[in-house]
Design a protein around this motif. Structure first.
Motif: not given
Length: 370
Positions: A78-88, A311-322
């Protein structure tokens, strides 16, 4: 589909599908997660955005890793979707100036990517709660999700009834099957926007050493806003020639080709056929030499958008904490060409009442021997 290199079969296990709560939207609606397990793979699908949240795939030693980017909780999406895995949708990719004409009438869409419309608008299908239409056990456990987009939503004409079925078979293939019908003429272009890193999303490695094959002789160059210029250009002699296996990083910084700086790397549509086909055909093959993981992507669509996570810019922190950074993952999006409604030479994205739109995508996983 024939593998392009020696591959080791994934272990066969019994298939299973199970549903569990995942979180609650600010308006109180519940989001569910469906876990599919089969053929050594495990996929987790959310009803929010009909998205693929995780996909565990074993390497050549049989050790599984999650190979798609995403978040550990609903708040991240909800905060930073980045289209990760979504149906567009309703229309994946870009439409010039957020406008198109259909049957003599002009339609205006939300401009959410500079001057252009991108991936269906500000609240496209990726930001909608889909409903579970069915969960199946058996040889290929699956979940079918459904969303009804009302006439005029995000500017698109017609009530569109869309569905997607995620299924896992015992051979290590994830199938993502999109379908749609409409009550009046409209345009439609649905696809999946998963970001893949075959080393594992928590590995800390980029995809620049992944070896990519795209069996396309042509691609569509873009302008400064990433809209196709209308040219269908040969890949021969350019950094876009992946007809033979090439490491993604080998030419991604070749600024001598003006298309590379425009996309900040690869963010281009590759031309596979002139129109959708009756059956799925190979659109791309990716191999991570270190882990041995191989992914072959097939679809019935005429194009595939290859995006190297520029365009990934290090602002999204993923499932593994990276933090996810540039080139941490790639997307391969089978679809009709970008801006097709404004470019007749590209074919058509039209859907009429009585017809059924379909984008059949398969991701076949294996593990290459050393």
């Amino acid at each position: 589909m024939t593998a392009l290199a020696c591959a080791c079969a994934l272990p066969a296990v019994a298939g299973e599908a199970r549903t569990a709560p995942f979180g609650t939207l600010p308006d109180g609606r519940a989001v569910e997660e469906v876990t599919l397990s089969n053929g050594g793979l495990t996929a987790r699908v959310l009803t929010w955005g009909a998205l693929l949240r995780t996909l565990d795939v074993p390497d050549r030693a049989g050790t599984p890793a999650d190979v798609v980017l995403g978040y550990a909780d609903l708040a991240g999406y909800l905060k930073a979707p980045n289209y990760f895995g979504v149906s567009v949708g309703r229309y994946a990719n870009r439409i010039r100036d957020g406008r198109f004409r259909l049957d003599g009438k002009d339609y205006a869409l939300a401009r959410n990517d500079g001057p252009n419309a991108l991936h269906g608008g500000r609240e496209g299908f990726d930001k909608r709660l889909w409903t579970i239409a069915g969960v199946e056990q058996g040889a290929a456990p699956s979940v079918t999700l459904r969303y009804v987009s009302p006439d005029g939503e995000e500017g698109y004409p017609g009530t569109l009834t869309a569905s997607v079925t995620y299924a896992l078979d015992a051979a290590g293939t994830l199938t993502v099957d999109y379908r749609a019908t409409t009550d009046k003429p409209t345009i439609v272009n649905l696809t999946n926007h998963s970001f893949f890193n075959l080393a594992g999303e928590g590995s800390g490695r980029t995809i620049l050493d992944h070896v990519l094959t795209i069996p396309a002789e042509r691609y569509t160059p873009v302008d400064a806003t990433l809209i196709p210029t209308g040219e269908i250009a040969p890949v021969a002699g350019t950094p876009f020639d992946f007809r033979k296996p090439e490491p993604i990083g080998a030419r991604i910084r070749d600024g001598r080709d003006p298309q590379i700086p425009r996309g900040r790397g690869y963010d281009h549509n590759f031309v596979l056929t002139n129109a959708p086909t009756a059956d799925a055909h190979l659109v791309a093959r990716v191999e991570d030499p270190a882990s041995g993981r191989v992914m072959e992507v097939a679809s019935n669509q005429p194009g595939v958008q290859f995006y190297a996570g520029n365009f990934l810019d290090a602002t999204a922190v993923g499932k593994s904490g990276l933090s996810y950074r540039q080139s941490d993952a790639l997307a391969l999006e089978p679809q009709v060409f970008p801006d097709t409604p404004n470019q007749p030479a590209f074919g058509t994205a039209r859907l009429d009442p009585g017809a059924t739109y379909r984008n059949l995508i398969t991701y076949r996983f294996s593990a290459a021997a050393r």
